[in-house]
Motif scaffolding. Structure first.
Motif, PDB file in Angstrom:
ATOM      1  N   GLY A   1       0.797  -1.225   0.000  1.00 34.13           N
ATOM      2  CA  GLY A   1       0.000   0.000   0.000  1.00 34.13           C
ATOM      3  C   GLY A   1       0.824   1.267   0.000  1.00 34.13           C
ATOM      4  O   GLY A   1       0.502   2.227  -0.704  1.00 34.13           O
ATOM      5  N   GLY A   2       1.916   1.319   0.813  1.00 34.12           N
ATOM      6  CA  GLY A   2       2.693   2.556   0.886  1.00 34.12           C
ATOM      7  C   GLY A   2       3.315   2.936  -0.433  1.00 34.12           C
ATOM      8  O   GLY A   2       3.198   4.082  -0.888  1.00 34.12           O
ATOM      9  N   LEU A   3       3.990   2.000  -1.098  1.00 30.16           N
ATOM     10  CA  LEU A   3       4.603   2.285  -2.390  1.00 30.16           C
ATOM     11  C   LEU A   3       3.543   2.518  -3.456  1.00 30.16           C
ATOM     12  O   LEU A   3       3.705   3.377  -4.334  1.00 30.16           O
ATOM     13  N   ALA A   4       2.448   1.762  -3.403  1.00 31.29           N
ATOM     14  CA  ALA A   4       1.373   1.962  -4.378  1.00 31.29           C
ATOM     15  C   ALA A   4       0.787   3.365  -4.251  1.00 31.29           C
ATOM     16  O   ALA A   4       0.511   4.031  -5.260  1.00 31.29           O
ATOM     17  N   ASP A   5       0.596   3.853  -3.017  1.00 27.61           N
ATOM     18  CA  ASP A   5       0.080   5.214  -2.831  1.00 27.61           C
ATOM     19  C   ASP A   5       1.063   6.243  -3.377  1.00 27.61           C
ATOM     20  O   ASP A   5       0.653   7.242  -3.984  1.00 27.61           O
ATOM     21  N   LEU A   6       2.355   6.019  -3.149  1.00 28.15           N
ATOM     22  CA  LEU A   6       3.366   6.948  -3.659  1.00 28.15           C
ATOM     23  C   LEU A   6       3.340   6.998  -5.183  1.00 28.15           C
ATOM     24  O   LEU A   6       3.379   8.079  -5.785  1.00 28.15           O
ATOM     25  N   LEU A   7       3.252   5.828  -5.824  1.00 26.79           N
ATOM     26  CA  LEU A   7       3.248   5.798  -7.288  1.00 26.79           C
ATOM     27  C   LEU A   7       1.959   6.369  -7.854  1.00 26.79           C
ATOM     28  O   LEU A   7       1.970   7.073  -8.873  1.00 26.79           O
ATOM     29  N   ASN A   8       0.841   6.064  -7.225  1.00 27.38           N
ATOM     30  CA  ASN A   8      -0.433   6.612  -7.704  1.00 27.38           C
ATOM     31  C   ASN A   8      -0.502   8.120  -7.510  1.00 27.38           C
ATOM     32  O   ASN A   8      -1.189   8.813  -8.254  1.00 27.38           O
ATOM     33  N   GLY A   9       0.210   8.637  -6.484  1.00 31.29           N
ATOM     34  CA  GLY A   9       0.237  10.083  -6.292  1.00 31.29           C
ATOM     35  C   GLY A   9       0.940  10.821  -7.400  1.00 31.29           C
ATOM     36  O   GLY A   9       0.612  11.972  -7.703  1.00 31.29           O
ATOM     37  N   GLY A  10       1.931  10.177  -8.028  1.00 28.94           N
ATOM     38  CA  GLY A  10       2.570  10.760  -9.196  1.00 28.94           C
ATOM     39  C   GLY A  10       3.639  11.786  -8.919  1.00 28.94           C
ATOM     40  O   GLY A  10       4.145  12.396  -9.860  1.00 28.94           O
ATOM     41  N   ARG A  11       4.031  12.010  -7.641  1.00 30.41           N
ATOM     42  CA  ARG A  11       5.026  13.036  -7.322  1.00 30.41           C
ATOM     43  C   ARG A  11       6.304  12.385  -6.806  1.00 30.41           C
ATOM     44  O   ARG A  11       6.247  11.487  -5.956  1.00 30.41           O
ATOM     45  N   PRO A  12       7.468  12.833  -7.280  1.00 31.01           N
ATOM     46  CA  PRO A  12       8.731  12.295  -6.762  1.00 31.01           C
ATOM     47  C   PRO A  12       8.892  12.644  -5.290  1.00 31.01           C
ATOM     48  O   PRO A  12       8.340  13.617  -4.779  1.00 31.01           O
TER      49      PRO A  12
ATOM     50  N   PRO B   1       7.720   8.448  -9.686  1.00 27.84           N
ATOM     51  CA  PRO B   1       6.724   7.595 -10.345  1.00 27.84           C
ATOM     52  C   PRO B   1       6.661   7.873 -11.842  1.00 27.84           C
ATOM     53  O   PRO B   1       6.731   9.030 -12.284  1.00 27.84           O
ATOM     54  N   LEU B   2       6.547   6.828 -12.621  1.00 29.84           N
ATOM     55  CA  LEU B   2       6.315   6.940 -14.065  1.00 29.84           C
ATOM     56  C   LEU B   2       4.820   6.730 -14.281  1.00 29.84           C
ATOM     57  O   LEU B   2       4.336   5.596 -14.352  1.00 29.84           O
ATOM     58  N   ARG B   3       4.095   7.827 -14.370  1.00 28.12           N
ATOM     59  CA  ARG B   3       2.641   7.759 -14.489  1.00 28.12           C
ATOM     60  C   ARG B   3       2.226   8.327 -15.829  1.00 28.12           C
ATOM     61  O   ARG B   3       2.580   9.454 -16.188  1.00 28.12           O
ATOM     62  N   GLY B   4       1.490   7.512 -16.594  1.00 28.69           N
ATOM     63  CA  GLY B   4       1.028   7.946 -17.906  1.00 28.69           C
ATOM     64  C   GLY B   4      -0.232   8.772 -17.809  1.00 28.69           C
ATOM     65  O   GLY B   4      -0.497   9.432 -16.801  1.00 28.69           O
ATOM     66  N   ARG B   5      -1.034   8.715 -18.870  1.00 29.79           N
ATOM     67  CA  ARG B   5      -2.244   9.531 -18.899  1.00 29.79           C
ATOM     68  C   ARG B   5      -3.229   9.108 -17.823  1.00 29.79           C
ATOM     69  O   ARG B   5      -3.867   9.935 -17.193  1.00 29.79           O
ATOM     70  N   ARG B   6      -3.343   7.785 -17.588  1.00 37.38           N
ATOM     71  CA  ARG B   6      -4.332   7.313 -16.618  1.00 37.38           C
ATOM     72  C   ARG B   6      -3.796   6.232 -15.692  1.00 37.38           C
ATOM     73  O   ARG B   6      -4.465   5.882 -14.736  1.00 37.38           O
ATOM     74  N   HIS B   7      -2.605   5.704 -15.976  1.00 39.53           N
ATOM     75  CA  HIS B   7      -2.135   4.554 -15.232  1.00 39.53           C
ATOM     76  C   HIS B   7      -0.711   4.767 -14.749  1.00 39.53           C
ATOM     77  O   HIS B   7       0.072   5.500 -15.358  1.00 39.53           O
ATOM     78  N   VAL B   8      -0.369   4.062 -13.690  1.00 36.14           N
ATOM     79  CA  VAL B   8       1.021   3.963 -13.256  1.00 36.14           C
ATOM     80  C   VAL B   8       1.732   2.980 -14.181  1.00 36.14           C
ATOM     81  O   VAL B   8       1.274   1.846 -14.375  1.00 36.14           O
ATOM     82  N   LEU B   9       2.847   3.427 -14.760  1.00 37.83           N
ATOM     83  CA  LEU B   9       3.608   2.593 -15.679  1.00 37.83           C
ATOM     84  C   LEU B   9       4.857   2.016 -15.040  1.00 37.83           C
ATOM     85  O   LEU B   9       5.448   1.076 -15.579  1.00 37.83           O
TER      86      LEU B   9
END
Length: 650
Positions: A179-190, A226-234
């Motif tokens: 959950g912690g890493l997933a939240d960080l990646l979904n947030g989209g901010r370094p 995070p590498l986040r595209g238009r709608r998804h975490v990549l």
């Protein structure tokens, strides 16, 4: 994936990192200012007004440039160059390699890349948990004077504290993200690795459980972007600095954010680009014949080479269609343009040609109706096409052309000849006529049909390429006469070069004419009279005795009598009877009636209706083909061993 340069040998050693920062220095002879990689070895000047005190958290305030007014300008210059470099990537690996080149060594000492598995395509939602895997690309090309390899984080070495390069580990390296890493990646901010949540996320990516070291670079020496595209975490990019280099600053978070954003957009583009190219390529290949027929009297071979530019899918196609009377139609065409639309139009035209071939039309009539069909599809869709019919019994070839490169005939003695066929206008122009040219087809000759990708390039026009093709055929025939058909095809397409930059697809269809000897054919014209079935039986008996096929006399006479009787009933002009001995014994009865017979189940009191039922029981295969002049009813029987026509070897 990781990218890092060789470790420096000392504090004053001129490493690639120092060279990268030198490109970001200020103007003229001013003292060098700090680039995105930190300050030069000289002591930093006094902090300017408004600079926050050291240790201010990045979450509360953004660090000002602590090394003078030039550092912000250098960061902008660096970002402009780096984002342009990342945007050059056309596929996934190339995009990530460009990120490595841009980030190392100017911004970081290592870049470790993890990608989502599987990567989402388009806007489709990816079900299931977020799973990451290390990514590997090949080594960066020799365009860099000191290329940094890109690899996968395996065991991080104690000497550098950075992952070594190497192949992707087994599937066990795929990790379901907590959950912690997933939240960080979904947030989209370094984020820096200076708080417990981010430190736990970094340990999940690079910690011992992931094959990494026991300790990670502390605090602001590590950024998770995070590498986040238009709608998804990549995926995620982890940027690391050595201990002998200044730590990242708050401004560096903005740099990392820009690098990650442009990389994610490039990845989105690459995934969609690759999917479209794959769909178009699959569409085109499924519309090409999976295998060629094996008609008697001719051997066939083909080649198809896609363009070296994967996404430039063309509309090249070829086909070989068996026709009544042991003839075969040889077709090749090219829809103008390179797109999925071109491949789809190609499929429609190929289907139309197959339908028209079944009507037993002349080549010019086929092209005329194909032109009408192309007009219905839209005036913007044009194609070239060449349609030929080979008759192995008459040893004749009929050809009509619609704007296609001319066919080349390799004679048995090794001489190449460009056939003079009126070129005509391309399919889709409309309102133009086509002309059929008939010529002798020598036994042992090879006909080559091809698309313009084989003979035309940036440096060679079509006619020069045709002459070069003829010379290539002649040179191949000098080595071995006649050259085997498959070897000949390899020599033809091999002259293009496997690594050459082809702008167009290449389709090749080769046909070697063996023909059917006249002593294996018997042909008569019979008047539609009551006595004709009896005469047909006598002619059949004599022929089978000459061919020493006495074992087939009784069944063949019976079937010939039934089929000829039916033809006499409906014919108004002389009918034809032909016996053909190849790998089977084939009998053909033709008349001018368009009525195609069908098998009926006669009732006990009916006087007729049993003829085709007998044919169906006695023949190995039978059928009826409608022609422009009437129809042909045929049946085939298996020949005894030793009585079949010998098929020449290439």
């Amino acid at each position: 994936m990781i990218a890092h340069p060789p470790p420096p040998e000392g504090p004053d050693h001129p490493t690639g990192r120092a060279q990268g920062r030198a490109a970001l220095r200020g103007r003229g002879q001013q003292p060098p200012a700090a680039g995105p990689g930190g300050p030069p070895p000289q002591p930093p000047p006094q902090r300017g007004r408004g600079t926050p005190p050291p240790g201010t958290p990045a979450e509360r305030t953004r660090d000002e440039a602590p090394y003078g007014p030039e550092s912000q300008t250098d960061r902008l210059r660096y970002l402009d160059t780096a984002t342009r470099q990342i945007a050059r990537g056309m596929d996934l690996d190339e995009t990530l390699r460009e990120l490595c080149r841009a980030a190392v060594p100017d911004f970081a000492d290592a870049a470790v890349i993890h990608l989502r598995d599987p990567l989402p395509a388009g806007d489709d939602d990816s079900p299931g948990p977020l799973v990451l895997r290390p990514h590997t690309t090949g080594p960066i090309g020799a365009v860099d004077p000191d290329p940094a390899p890109c690899g996968t984080p395996g065991v991080i070495t104690a000497a550098t504290g950075l992952p070594p390069t190497g192949p992707v580990p087994p599937d066990a390296t795929r990790r379901t993200i907590s959950g912690g890493l997933a939240d960080l990646l979904n947030g989209g901010r370094p984020a820096f690795c200076d708080n417990p949540t981010v430190a736990a996320a970094a340990a999940e990516l690079l910690g011992p459980d992931a094959g990494g070291p026991g300790t990670l670079p502390p605090g602001r020496r590590l950024i998770i972007a995070p590498l986040r595209g238009r709608r998804h975490v990549l995926g995620a990019a982890v940027l690391v600095r050595h201990a002998d280099r200044p730590a990242f600053t708050g401004d560096d978070l903005l740099v990392a954010s820009q690098l990650a954003t442009h990389t994610a957009l490039g990845m989105n583009k690459a995934v969609l680009y690759g999917r479209e190219a794959s769909v178009a390529d699959a569409l085109q290949r499924t519309m090409l014949p999976s295998s060629l027929p094996e008609p008697m009297g001719v051997r066939l071979a083909s080649r198809y080479l896609p363009s070296s530019k994967t996404a430039r899918i063309g509309g090249d196609w070829y086909d070989a269609i068996p026709l009544p009377g042991n003839r075969v139609a040889l077709v090749i065409g090219d829809v103008m343009g390179h797109s999925m639309t071109s491949a789809a139009i190609m499929g429609q035209l190929r289907t139309t040609v197959q339908t028209l071939a079944g009507l037993d039309l002349t080549p010019d009539e086929v092209l005329h109706h194909l032109d009408e069909q192309a007009e219905r599809l839209g005036s913007q869709h044009m194609a070239t096409c060449l349609y030929a019919i080979y008759d192995p019994i008459a040893h004749r070839l009929q050809v009509a052309n619609a704007g296609h490169p001319p066919p080349v005939l390799l004679h048995p003695e090794g001489r190449g000849e460009v056939l003079r066929v009126p070129p005509g206008a391309p399919i889709g122009v409309g309102g133009v006529g086509f002309e059929t040219v008939e010529m002798y087809a020598p036994t042992g000759a090879t006909l080559l049909l091809y698309t313009d990708g084989l003979v035309e390039s940036r440096d060679t026009d079509v006619w020069t390429g045709v002459e070069l093709l003829r010379d290539r055929l002649h040179a191949t025939a000098l080595v071995l006469t006649p050259p085997p058909l498959e070897l000949l095809c390899d020599a033809v397409v091999g002259g293009v070069g496997p690594g050459s930059e082809r702008d167009d697809d290449i389709a090749l269809l080769a046909a070697r004419f063996h023909g059917i000897p006249s002593y294996n054919v018997a042909y008569w014209f019979l008047e539609p009279e009551a006595q004709t079935p009896g005469r047909a039986r006598r002619l059949t008996r004599r022929t089978l005795q000459r061919w020493r096929l006495e074992s087939l006399l009784e069944s063949t006479e019976l079937m010939v009598s039934e089929v000829v009787t039916n033809a006499v009933r409906y014919a108004s002009r002389p009918l034809s009877l032909r016996l053909l001995r190849t790998d089977v014994l084939r009998c053909e009865v033709g008349d001018d009636s368009p009525f195609v017979p069908r098998m009926l189940h006669a009732r006990p009191g009916d006087e007729g209706g049993r003829g085709l039922f007998l044919v169906n029981q006695l023949a190995q295969r039978w059928g009826a083909t409608r022609l422009s002049t009437g129809k042909v009813v045929w049946f085939e029987q298996q020949l005894p061993k030793g009585r079949r026509m010998e098929i020449p070897d290439d």
